[in-house]
Design a protein around this motif. Structure first.
Motif, mmCIF file in Angstrom:
data_model
loop_
_atom_site.group_PDB
_atom_site.id
_atom_site.type_symbol
_atom_site.label_atom_id
_atom_site.label_comp_id
_atom_site.label_asym_id
_atom_site.label_seq_id
_atom_site.Cartn_x
_atom_site.Cartn_y
_atom_site.Cartn_z
ATOM 1 N N ASN A 31 0.730 -1.333 0.024
ATOM 2 C CA ASN A 31 -0.067 0.095 -0.106
ATOM 3 C C ASN A 31 1.075 1.294 -0.094
ATOM 4 O O ASN A 31 0.334 2.372 0.470
ATOM 5 C CB ASN A 31 -1.003 -0.119 1.147
ATOM 6 C CG ASN A 31 -0.201 -0.027 2.588
ATOM 7 O OD1 ASN A 31 1.000 -0.304 2.746
ATOM 8 N ND2 ASN A 31 -0.906 0.559 3.626
ATOM 9 N N GLY A 32 2.187 1.184 -0.533
ATOM 10 C CA GLY A 32 3.146 2.352 -0.537
ATOM 11 C C GLY A 32 3.775 2.406 -2.015
ATOM 12 O O GLY A 32 3.351 1.728 -2.671
ATOM 13 N N LEU A 33 4.622 3.322 -1.875
ATOM 14 C CA LEU A 33 5.065 3.672 -3.242
ATOM 15 C C LEU A 33 6.604 3.938 -2.854
ATOM 16 O O LEU A 33 7.040 4.413 -1.829
ATOM 17 C CB LEU A 33 4.769 5.038 -3.653
ATOM 18 C CG LEU A 33 5.503 5.573 -4.864
ATOM 19 C CD1 LEU A 33 5.304 4.828 -6.256
ATOM 20 C CD2 LEU A 33 5.112 7.227 -5.003
ATOM 21 N N GLU A 34 7.425 3.339 -3.811
ATOM 22 C CA GLU A 34 8.945 3.447 -3.536
ATOM 23 C C GLU A 34 9.738 3.909 -4.858
ATOM 24 O O GLU A 34 9.342 3.331 -5.966
ATOM 25 C CB GLU A 34 9.631 2.051 -3.005
ATOM 26 C CG GLU A 34 11.189 2.044 -3.034
ATOM 27 C CD GLU A 34 11.730 0.689 -2.516
ATOM 28 O OE1 GLU A 34 11.422 0.421 -1.613
ATOM 29 O OE2 GLU A 34 12.268 0.093 -3.451
ATOM 30 N N VAL A 35 10.251 4.894 -4.671
ATOM 31 C CA VAL A 35 11.185 5.383 -5.669
ATOM 32 C C VAL A 35 12.552 5.610 -5.478
ATOM 33 O O VAL A 35 13.082 6.088 -4.469
ATOM 34 C CB VAL A 35 10.662 7.260 -5.964
ATOM 35 C CG1 VAL A 35 11.397 7.772 -6.912
ATOM 36 C CG2 VAL A 35 9.112 7.165 -6.154
ATOM 37 N N GLU A 36 13.356 5.045 -6.372
ATOM 38 C CA GLU A 36 14.858 5.066 -6.201
ATOM 39 C C GLU A 36 15.498 5.797 -7.450
ATOM 40 O O GLU A 36 15.334 5.608 -8.469
ATOM 41 C CB GLU A 36 15.317 3.545 -6.105
ATOM 42 C CG GLU A 36 16.838 3.565 -5.733
ATOM 43 C CD GLU A 36 17.245 2.042 -5.827
ATOM 44 O OE1 GLU A 36 17.334 1.572 -4.659
ATOM 45 O OE2 GLU A 36 17.510 1.450 -6.840
ATOM 46 N N VAL A 37 16.525 6.661 -6.976
ATOM 47 C CA VAL A 37 17.372 7.288 -8.396
ATOM 48 C C VAL A 37 18.661 6.961 -7.766
ATOM 49 O O VAL A 37 19.076 7.124 -6.458
ATOM 50 C CB VAL A 37 17.070 8.847 -8.180
ATOM 51 C CG1 VAL A 37 18.305 9.645 -9.184
ATOM 52 C CG2 VAL A 37 15.839 9.330 -8.238
ATOM 53 N N SER A 38 19.322 6.025 -8.599
ATOM 54 C CA SER A 38 20.572 5.570 -8.550
ATOM 55 C C SER A 38 21.710 5.999 -9.655
ATOM 56 O O SER A 38 21.104 6.145 -10.842
ATOM 57 C CB SER A 38 20.785 4.032 -8.434
ATOM 58 O OG SER A 38 19.930 3.498 -9.625
ATOM 59 N N ASN A 39 22.871 6.044 -9.150
ATOM 60 C CA ASN A 39 23.852 6.511 -10.192
ATOM 61 C C ASN A 39 25.137 5.762 -9.888
ATOM 62 O O ASN A 39 25.488 5.481 -8.645
ATOM 63 C CB ASN A 39 24.113 7.987 -10.328
ATOM 64 C CG ASN A 39 24.598 8.673 -9.073
ATOM 65 O OD1 ASN A 39 23.898 8.977 -8.365
ATOM 66 N ND2 ASN A 39 25.794 8.697 -9.010
#
Length: 355
Positions: A282-290
């Motif tokens: 019931n959630g949201l996960e956002v990942e920004v990786s470099n």
């Protein structure tokens, strides 16, 4: 203090309940009485409550006037004691005169006066508790409004910090491309206009769909790819349902900008950037990786169990805005993992968003 409709509704219902309670307490003495006796008692209790309602209405205006002047507690207590006794006597005299059930002055007058005085004192105590609660609610609302304004100010400051810096670099690149490659210059102007359309117009709303922000991020990265060419490689992995989730505007862009800026500064070779967003339960996960490694500044960073916390104003801003928008329902971390720098945020959605 403003006495609204809610107060008067509770006031009326309270005195109605008082009349019913007085009648119920009289029932043991009415076992042998007929219908006329019951009717007389109901009439007496009704008059008693109506007169009490009228007297308490006057007390409400008196104590609301006093409350607005912020007196000490002993002043309110003294005002309650001084006003309740004569008003209890008025209540008793008017009631006896209206019903004619007993002489106004009778042997139990002092006893009855004490009972009526206790009722008025109890009403005054309840009224002051109600006034205190209203003040607490107003103070809480002011605090929330101040927190919201502070958060809004930090967001505006972030926008003003990001936009001129980015605009300066983009315009320099466009200037260099005008003669060299007019087609790429036109594409860069188009992407720049799309980015600022989101930045200056759509993010005026408190929350925006994640998909809207990612479209602005794509415009930003398109400009950066034109500037840095083969040095920058970008991959998106975004679930369609994730794009519908509403988040505070300009929440993801600082993560992407940090990844591009610090990643390119730290590496001489190409930089690979990945942006992932998915619904998790019931959630949201956002990942920004470099690709690259963390190089925390001793001045503004703290390392805890292999993670680096608080690197830069933009990340501090993100943490504060997450805490305001999702209190107790969010997680944010920046870490290094196998040659990648990963900035991950996850939020637990309210039911209306999680559905």
């Amino acid at each position: 203090m403003r006495l609204g409709a809610r107060f008067w509704k509770v006031q009326f219902l309270g005195w109605l309940a008082y009349a019913i309670a007085c009648y119920v307490l009289s029932l043991p003495g009415l076992i042998s009485g007929g219908f006329v006796r019951h009717l007389a008692v109901i009439q007496f209790k009704g008059y008693r409550s109506l007169i009490g309602l009228a007297i308490s209405a006057g007390l409400a205006f008196l104590f609301s006037w006093l409350w607005d002047r912020k007196p000490r507690a002993w002043v309110l207590a003294l005002a309650g004691l001084v006003s309740s006794v004569p008003l209890a006597a008025v209540w008793l005299v008017v009631l006896r005169s209206a019903t004619g059930s007993q002489p106004v002055i009778h042997p139990d007058f002092a006893h009855d006066l004490l009972n009526y005085d206790i009722v008025l004192l109890a009403w005054i105590g309840l009224f002051l508790s109600y006034a205190y609660r209203l003040d607490l609610e107003a103070e809480r609302e002011r605090a929330l409004r101040a927190l919201s304004l502070a958060s809004e100010s930090r967001w505006q400051m972030l926008r003003y910090q990001v936009n001129p810096h980015f605009l300066f670099n983009a315009l320099n690149s466009i200037r260099a491309l005008v003669d060299e490659d007019p087609g790429r210059a036109r594409n860069m102007i188009t992407e720049l206009a799309e980015f600022f359309r989101y930045s200056l117009l759509e993010t005026q709303a408190r929350d925006v769909p994640l998909g809207d922000e990612l479209r602005a991020v794509r415009s930003y990265l398109a400009i950066q790819r034109i500037r840095f060419e083969e040095r920058l490689s970008v991959t998106f992995d975004v679930e369609p349902h994730a794009e519908e989730v509403r988040l505070p505007g300009f929440l993801i862009h600082p993560l992407v900008e940090n990844a591009v800026k610090h990643g390119l500064d730290a590496r001489k070779g190409p930089l690979e950037l990945r942006i992932r967003a998915a619904r998790v339960g019931n959630g949201l996960e956002v990942e920004v990786s470099n690709t690259g490694s963390l190089r925390p500044s001793p001045r503004d960073s703290t390392e805890v169990k292999g993670r680096v916390e608080g690197t830069g104003t933009g990340l501090t801003n993100i943490r504060e805005r997450l805490a305001h928008a999702f209190p107790g329902r969010h997680r944010f971390e920046l870490r290094e993992d196998g040659g990648w720098v990963r900035a991950t945020l996850s939020v637990e959605l309210a039911r209306r968003q999680a559905a």
